[in-house]
Write an enzyme that holds these catalytic residues in place. Sequence first.
Site, PDB file in Angstrom:
ATOM      1  N   GLU A  48      -3.049  -4.626  -2.910  1.00  0.00           N
ATOM      2  CA  GLU A  48      -3.538  -5.581  -4.083  1.00  0.00           C
ATOM      3  C   GLU A  48      -3.421  -4.783  -5.352  1.00  0.00           C
ATOM      4  OE1 GLU A  48      -4.796  -4.710  -1.393  1.00  0.00           O
ATOM      5  OE2 GLU A  48      -6.477  -5.861  -0.950  1.00  0.00           O
TER       6      GLU A  48
ATOM      7  N   CYS B 186      -4.051   0.500  -2.465  1.00  0.00           N
ATOM      8  CA  CYS B 186      -3.815  -0.497  -1.630  1.00  0.00           C
ATOM      9  C   CYS B 186      -2.795  -1.536  -2.106  1.00  0.00           C
ATOM     10  CB  CYS B 186      -5.432  -1.414  -1.692  1.00  0.00           C
ATOM     11  SG  CYS B 186      -6.765  -0.591  -0.874  1.00  0.00           S
TER      12      CYS B 186
ATOM     13  N   GLU C  34       0.329   5.230   0.748  1.00  0.00           N
ATOM     14  CA  GLU C  34      -0.702   6.090   0.896  1.00  0.00           C
ATOM     15  C   GLU C  34      -0.542   7.483   0.580  1.00  0.00           C
ATOM     16  OE1 GLU C  34      -0.963   5.529   5.605  1.00  0.00           O
ATOM     17  OE2 GLU C  34      -2.153   3.679   4.841  1.00  0.00           O
TER      18      GLU C  34
ATOM     19  N   ASN D   7       0.676  -1.270  -0.088  1.00  0.00           N
ATOM     20  CA  ASN D   7       0.168  -0.078   0.088  1.00  0.00           C
ATOM     21  C   ASN D   7       0.808   1.008   0.040  1.00  0.00           C
ATOM     22  OD1 ASN D   7       0.536  -0.733   2.710  1.00  0.00           O
ATOM     23  ND2 ASN D   7      -1.025   0.337   3.579  1.00  0.00           N
TER      24      ASN D   7
HETATM   25  N1  THU Z   1      -5.339  -1.563   2.408  1.00  0.00           N
HETATM   26  C1  THU Z   1      -4.951  -2.195   1.577  1.00  0.00           C
HETATM   27  O1  THU Z   1      -3.756  -2.087   1.208  1.00  0.00           O
HETATM   28  N2  THU Z   1      -5.452  -3.304   1.069  1.00  0.00           N
HETATM   29  C2  THU Z   1      -6.758  -3.503   1.538  1.00  0.00           C
HETATM   30  O2  THU Z   1      -7.624  -4.415   1.018  1.00  0.00           O
HETATM   31  C3  THU Z   1      -7.611  -2.796   2.605  1.00  0.00           C
HETATM   32  C4  THU Z   1      -6.631  -1.454   2.875  1.00  0.00           C
HETATM   33  C5  THU Z   1      -4.500  -0.360   3.071  1.00  0.00           C
HETATM   34  C6  THU Z   1      -4.959   1.044   2.521  1.00  0.00           C
HETATM   35  C7  THU Z   1      -4.354   1.908   3.536  1.00  0.00           C
HETATM   36  O3  THU Z   1      -3.206   2.276   3.390  1.00  0.00           O
HETATM   37  C8  THU Z   1      -4.259   1.170   4.911  1.00  0.00           C
HETATM   38  O4  THU Z   1      -4.592  -0.273   4.384  1.00  0.00           O
HETATM   39  C9  THU Z   1      -5.437   1.423   5.845  1.00  0.00           C
HETATM   40  O5  THU Z   1      -6.643   1.448   5.562  1.00  0.00           O
END
Ligand code: THU
Length: 139
Positions: free
Chosen positions: A61, A59, A50, A48
């Site tokens: 994925e 995210c 941000e 991820n």
């Molecule tokens: N996040 C993911 O990387 N994948 C997911 O399926 C759910 C959420 C990340 C996004 C964000 O950086 C952190 O988790 C908190 O929401």
Amino acid sequence: MKTGREDMMEKLLATARAAMEKAYAPYSGFKVGAAVLGLDGEIYGGCNVENASCGLTVCAERAAVCNAVCGGSRELAEILLTAENQPSVMPCGACLQVLREFSVKKVHIASREGKIASYGLEELLPLPFAKNKPGEETP
Ligand code: THU
């Protein structure tokens, strides 16, 4: 003696964990790593990423899928997902729709300890949004 399947799951887990270490998650502190397996046998990691403008966060994925597509793999088979500070993490709805776009069929969720639970994509996203590409017939 490990089966080829066990070997593959270990490789996916190792790739997802290495990707998770690279996660850029200064706002949530929630590091996620993913690894997708292409039908060509290649594995691509993603983490991820941000942003101060929260909605721009990518995210793990989706990062892994983008890496796969950029690496030439558009037909994907499976994805493994793991998170640092939560026993396990399920993919969000947006990511499920992106996984479906590239034909991912199986989603594996690895706990921090490496215990794996597997789901079919259709189980997690039974009624996806679908749209024909130009020139395609309505299914
Ligand atoms: N996040 C993911 O990387 N994948 C997911 O399926 C759910 C959420 C990340 C996004 C964000 O950086 C952190 O988790 C908190 O929401």
